[in-house]
Write an enzyme that holds these catalytic residues in place. Structure first.
Site, PDB file in Angstrom:
ATOM      1  CD  GLU A  53      18.679  10.674  57.279  1.00 60.30           C
ATOM      2  OE1 GLU A  53      19.247  10.821  56.879  1.00 60.30           O
ATOM      3  OE2 GLU A  53      19.025  10.467  58.605  1.00 60.30           O
ATOM      4  N   GLY A  63      18.573  12.079  68.248  1.00 59.14           N
ATOM      5  CA  GLY A  63      18.591  13.372  68.148  1.00 59.14           C
ATOM      6  C   GLY A  63      17.028  14.385  68.033  1.00 59.14           C
ATOM      7  CG  MET A  76      14.001  12.521  61.141  1.00 52.08           C
ATOM      8  SD  MET A  76      15.692  11.565  60.361  1.00 52.08           S
ATOM      9  CE  MET A  76      15.370  11.637  58.378  1.00 52.08           C
ATOM     10  CD  GLU A  77      17.873  14.734  57.859  1.00 54.87           C
ATOM     11  OE1 GLU A  77      17.767  14.293  57.603  1.00 54.87           O
ATOM     12  OE2 GLU A  77      17.654  14.348  59.867  1.00 54.87           O
ATOM     13  CD  GLU A 116      17.376  17.497  63.221  1.00 51.14           C
ATOM     14  OE1 GLU A 116      17.050  17.101  61.775  1.00 51.14           O
ATOM     15  OE2 GLU A 116      18.402  17.147  63.460  1.00 51.14           O
ATOM     16  CD  GLU A 158      23.072  14.222  58.480  1.00 52.22           C
ATOM     17  OE1 GLU A 158      23.199  15.073  59.626  1.00 52.22           O
ATOM     18  OE2 GLU A 158      21.859  13.297  58.880  1.00 52.22           O
TER      19      GLU A 158
END
Length: 1036
Positions: free
Chosen positions: A303, A437, A439-440, A473, A495
């Site tokens: 992403e 931090g 990533m989903e 997440e 987000e």
């Protein structure tokens, strides 16, 4: 509208006021502002005549100067220097007599033309006019190459195509891909070589033809395509030629005959590439284990625009497809991907090929993920989903809290959304070298180690950090993965929702983590950022790759979450918001959406006909930048509310046109604490009048518990009444409302609506304050001013500011303990904020206690533990001495708990020793002892000190090209570095340097919104200093 129409942009029609009011986006042709400085590159001087007749760049850099601001020679000369030009120094004496600018003497006489000459001229003009009219009305004239004076409006201009790497025309000229072809499935085979840091791959892409077309266009970046074949329906596969256009990271295959609507086709691409050395794409990483052995691994971060760096694909969110993935590895490694492993096959070369199940959901390419490493898991079963947390072997014991948290949150989300998580497994992986931090990625969420791992004795504050990231997440598995924004202009749908659900879920599932203070502070910072003219609408046009990167900012995350909180708080009944969300998720499951789809879903479940239409109300919050300032005026029992755009940099056009539908909440002195006290008034127009308020009411407080996204000005009498009430009894308002008053009055001071004397009047009640949120907000605001004064070297005012802060907060500071762990998270936050400020101001007792704590810790060889909320202040104080800094550096190199290690790094970066500042900046960029992923943190910390911020600014200028190699242009890391380095500048000299440097970068960064924000912030700092420095000198 056909979503696959090649002419469809798939974006909502949005106002362009954000872009049109943005300094660098409106004026892309910038000039070098530092041309006279030897420190910067030089460019040829502009021709004076060009300056006179091509004033776009001039407008860019003197924006805000009125015509009357430049009447004297001094202003002209300074503006000329600002623009890097010397044309102002010319005089008439220096001009050539033949210059067209020189006044010419009139001729002595003028002869009158004869009658014959006049008649001939008139006839000639008539003939010319007749010919023009005949040509103008001649049917079929298209007025292009034949010299006709107007363009045929029915025939579009000929498309100009870019040139591919082979020299042939590339058949597509837009950033967005055509909609004539849609991928159905990807069959990916990857063979990474971790010894040589390379990989080979094969992508078999099955597609459907949605519209007749002669080309297929998709994405590929830094991939060497070695072979390409194409098969149509049941025909034979044949070799095809692939064209590449690198600037847009696109490849294309052209066909002589049209592919017809409804046909199926398969494109197979073999390729090779290097593993990325940055933090996106398929990248290599490493760590050193407990035995000192270097371990290598490979992971992905796709992403927003980096899946194309790992395999050729349709790399846009709306091109969802299924994925079947195979990866080869050494027997000592394991591989992970989105789906569970289906089988492993030994290969003849000694490697093992792992094949994963085909995805049972359609996914956007940015959610695909795979990892090759030697990690080990801990696991639990939740319903029908196996939840696992992976880490390097040495840190397995630090995974238990994250696993327990993830299991509880997964159960909560399954129930709250009434849609079960669809995959069989959910992996959470701690990666040693990871920029974001977390990533989903669907089924394979990746984290920084500091965001996932905590030790057995970690503080509640450290656990709050991990729980917050995990909650964010996991929320994405529904908001973003199951339902995905159609294009990056609506990133906030991913987000903003994940951020809101993060706080809401933790408040419900883990109330002991007390995330309310954290969410309140986040909303304050979102307001601060959105007050800039260089901010942008929540949903806006996104037309360039760097603009996509820049969408990952405070507006998409924190403002998005803030307006969702405001909406939820304004809806009647507790369940309406939840019902609307569930409807949205079920209606668009597996699909792509835009902002209107969300508002329509929420509108459809409205339970009160009296309540305003959600779509009508909320569109005003997403389609325009900024937020409103609500001003309260009172005459007897009549209270009038007026709204205007809260804009720190004046922009009359935007202010005049901005109007919000505001759900204003308020309480009075008759009832101010309980939720039942709250009253609501919808302010749709420029002004509105509340229902009759009894004259006996002494004060009103608007924006109950700060759930609304606006700032309130009460006028002199209103502020005086609130200040008087707080001075008598601080408990007349909730802690959130007291913090809101503190934030709002500082914001109004920055705007120039209240004097700084009024700010100090409000803060006078602080000696009686005991709650975390008001104290933390006041300390933060005062620290910003302290830094500005310190870095302006206003020594006398700095000394007075220090005395003022210590005087106001000493009662609370003296109450803080140094030994035991505070019980509640809120009390830990309060202790940390107070003692950090006390030691920062060199308060003797604070410094003495911190040094003593560090000495005991260092001498115990790790057996004595510093409470987690005190570690930062202890490490920071220790780093101010030579022996303490060296000891801390040694501890950092061997620390195993990542949260503690990061606090050590911040301590090291807080040094005021110039040699050590240079060393740490160089080390973090090099990336051996200190990982480069920590550069934004190091820059932010170094800039907080007087000695550091000038070193950082030089460091950025000297290493800019290396920085944008490490971090993409516009990325959050670059945004953070620019903001940290410039946020405390407040002089014209610094403004000139910043403008000069960034304008000289051209396409390497001059157009970034973060640059506009930096320039605007410096000007605002200048303005605030000019307005308030005399008051500070007088009052302090």
């Amino acid at each position: 509208m056909d979503p696959f129409d090649s002419n469809n942009t798939e974006r909502a029609d949005l106002p362009r006021n954000m872009i049109e009011n943005s300094m660098f986006e409106e004026e892309p042709d910038v000039v070098d502002l530092a041309k006279d400085s030897a420190a910067f590159p030089t460019f040829p001087a502009l021709d004076p005549d060009e300056v006179a007749f091509e004033p776009r760049s001039s407008r860019l850099l003197v924006r805000g100067l009125g015509e009357n601001d430049m009447d004297d020679d001094e202003d002209c000369e300074s503006s000329a220097r600002l623009l890097g030009m010397s044309f102002m120094n010319r005089s008439a004496a220096h001009r050539s007599s033949s210059s067209p600018y020189a006044r010419q003497a009139p001729p002595r006489s003028c002869s009158r033309p004869s009658t014959r000459t006049t008649v001939v001229c008139v006839l000639f003009l008539l003939i010319v006019a007749a010919m023009i009219m005949v040509m103008y009305f001649l049917p079929g004239c298209n007025f292009t190459k034949t010299g006709c004076p107007r363009t045929n409006k029915t025939t579009p201009p000929e498309q100009v195509y870019p040139v591919s790497t082979s020299g042939e025309p590339f058949p597509w000229a837009q950033l967005r891909l055509p909609r004539s072809i849609h991928p159905l499935s990807y069959d990916l085979t990857l063979d990474p070589d971790l010894d040589n840091m390379t990989f080979t791959g094969r992508a078999v892409i099955s597609m459907s033809v949605l519209h007749d077309t002669k080309l297929i266009v998709l994405h590929s970046a830094r991939l060497n395509i070695t072979r390409a074949t194409f098969k149509l329906d049941d025909g034979e596969a044949r070799a095809v030629t692939v064209l590449e256009y690198k600037p847009r990271q696109q490849i294309a295959v052209k066909f002589s005959e049209e592919l017809k609507t409804g046909q199926s086709c398969v494109l197979t691409l073999d390729y090779s590439a290097n593993l990325s050395h940055t933090y996106d794409g398929f990248y290599n990483s490493s760590y050193t284990d407990a035995g000192g052995v270097k371990r290598v691994l490979a992971a992905t971060q796709f992403e927003p625009l980096a899946a194309r760096k790992a395999f050729p694909c349709f790399d846009e969110p709306s091109f969802k497809a299924t994925f079947l993935i195979r990866i080869s590895r050494k027997p000592s490694y394991l591989t992970l991907s989105n789906m569970p492993q289906a089988k492993s096959t030994p290969l003849l070369n000694g490697l093992v090929q792992d094949e994963f199940e085909k995805t049972i959901v359609n996914m956007s390419t940015y959610l695909v993920a795979f990892i090759v490493a030697n990690f080990i898991p801990t696991s639990k079963l939740v319903s029908e989903t196996r939840v696992s947390v992976y880490s390097v072997p040495d840190k397995k014991e630090q995974t238990h809290y994250a696993l327990d948290t993830a299991c509880k949150l997964l159960e909560f989300y399954n129930d709250f959304f009434e849609i079960s998580y669809p995959l069989k497994k959910l992996d959470l992986v701690a990666i040693p070298d990871f920029l974001a931090g977390a990533m989903e990625n669907w089924g394979l969420i990746t984290f920084r180690e500091t965001s996932l791992l905590v030790g057995e004795h970690s503080s509640s504050l450290e656990k709050q950090v991990v729980a917050s990231v995990v909650a964010h997440e996991l929320a994405h598995q529904w908001f973003g993965n199951l339902v995905t924004m159609r294009w990056w202009n609506d990133l906030w749908l991913n987000e903003g929702f994940a951020t809101y659900m993060q706080y809401m879920s933790l408040h419900t599932v883990f109330p002991q983590l007390d995330v309310g203070n954290l969410f309140l502070a986040v909303r304050f910072r979102a307001l601060d950022n959105d007050a800039l003219n260089s901010s942008h609408a929540v949903s806006m046009d996104v037309n360039k790759p760097e603009q996509v990167e820049e969408m990952f900012d405070s507006v998409s995350y924190e403002k998005g979450a803030s307006i969702l909180l405001m909406l939820n708080a304004s809806l009647p009944g507790e369940q309406q918001f939840r019902k609307g969300i569930i409807q949205y998720l079920k209606q668009f499951s597996g699909l792509n959406t835009d902002t209107n789809d969300l508002w329509n879903s929420l509108t459809q479940v409205e339970v009160s006909p009296q309540h305003p239409n959600v779509s009508e109300m909320m569109s005003s919050w997403t389609s325009q930048k900024g937020f409103p300032l609500v001003t309260v005026s009172r005459k007897g029992g009549q209270v009038t509310l007026t709204q205007e755009h809260f804009l720190l940099t004046s922009d009359n056009a935007t202010q005049a046109s901005s109007l919000w539908n505001i759900p204003v909440t308020y309480v009075t002195d008759n009832c101010s604490l309980a939720p039942e006290c709250r009253q609501v008034f919808n302010l749709k127009n420029k002004s509105g009048t509340l229902k009759e308020v009894p004259e006996s009411v002494k004060w009103l407080k608007l924006n109950y518990r700060n759930t609304g996204f606006y700032v309130v000005h009460y006028g002199d009498e209103g502020w005086a009444a609130l200040i008087a009430a707080l001075s008598r009894n601080i408990s007349v308002l909730t802690p959130e409302d007291r913090a809101s008053l503190v934030h709002n009055i500082f914001a109004l001071s920055r705007l120039g609506r209240v004097s700084f004397s009024q700010v100090l009047n409000l803060l006078s009640y602080m000696s009686n304050e005991t709650e975390t949120s008001p104290v933390a907000e006041a300390l933060l605001q005062l620290d910003v001013l302290y830094c500005l004064l310190d870095q302006r070297q206003e020594h006398s005012v700095v000394a007075r500011m220090k005395s003022y802060i210590l005087h106001q907060f000493r009662p609370l500071m003296d109450k803080q303990t140094w030994e035991e762990e505070e019980q509640s998270v809120s009390k830990q936050e309060l202790r940390s904020a107070l003692l950090n400020m006390a030691c920062r101001l060199n308060e003797e007792e604070c410094v003495r206690r911190a040094r003593a704590q560090f000495i005991r810790y260092a001498e115990s060889n790790g057996t004595v533990r510093i409470p987690g909320d005190l570690q930062q202040v202890v490490f920071t104080v220790a780093a101010q001495s030579d022996e303490g800094w060296e000891a801390l550096l040694g501890m950092y190199a061997h620390a195993t708990y990542d949260a503690e290690k990061r606090k050590m790094l911040r301590g090291l970066a807080s040094t005021q020793d110039p040699r050590r500042i240079v060393w740490i900046l160089t080390a973090v960029l090099r990336g051996d002892l200190i990982q480069t992923q920590e550069l934004p943190l190091v820059v932010s910390t170094v800039c907080h000190g007087f000695a550091g911020y000038l070193f950082v600014w030089d460091f950025i200028q000297e290493n800019w090209d290396r920085l944008i190699e490490k971090f993409p242009l516009g990325s959050f890391a670059i945004q953070s570095i620019i903001k940290s380095a410039t946020a405390r500048f407040s002089t014209q000299a610094h403004l000139n340097q910043v403008e000069g440097f960034f304008s000289s970068l051209k396409e390497r960064g001059s157009q970034m919104r973060s640059v506009q924000e930096a320039v605007e912030t410096i000007r605002l700092n200048q303005r605030w200093m000019d307005r308030n420095l005399p008051t500070l000198k007088e009052r302090l």
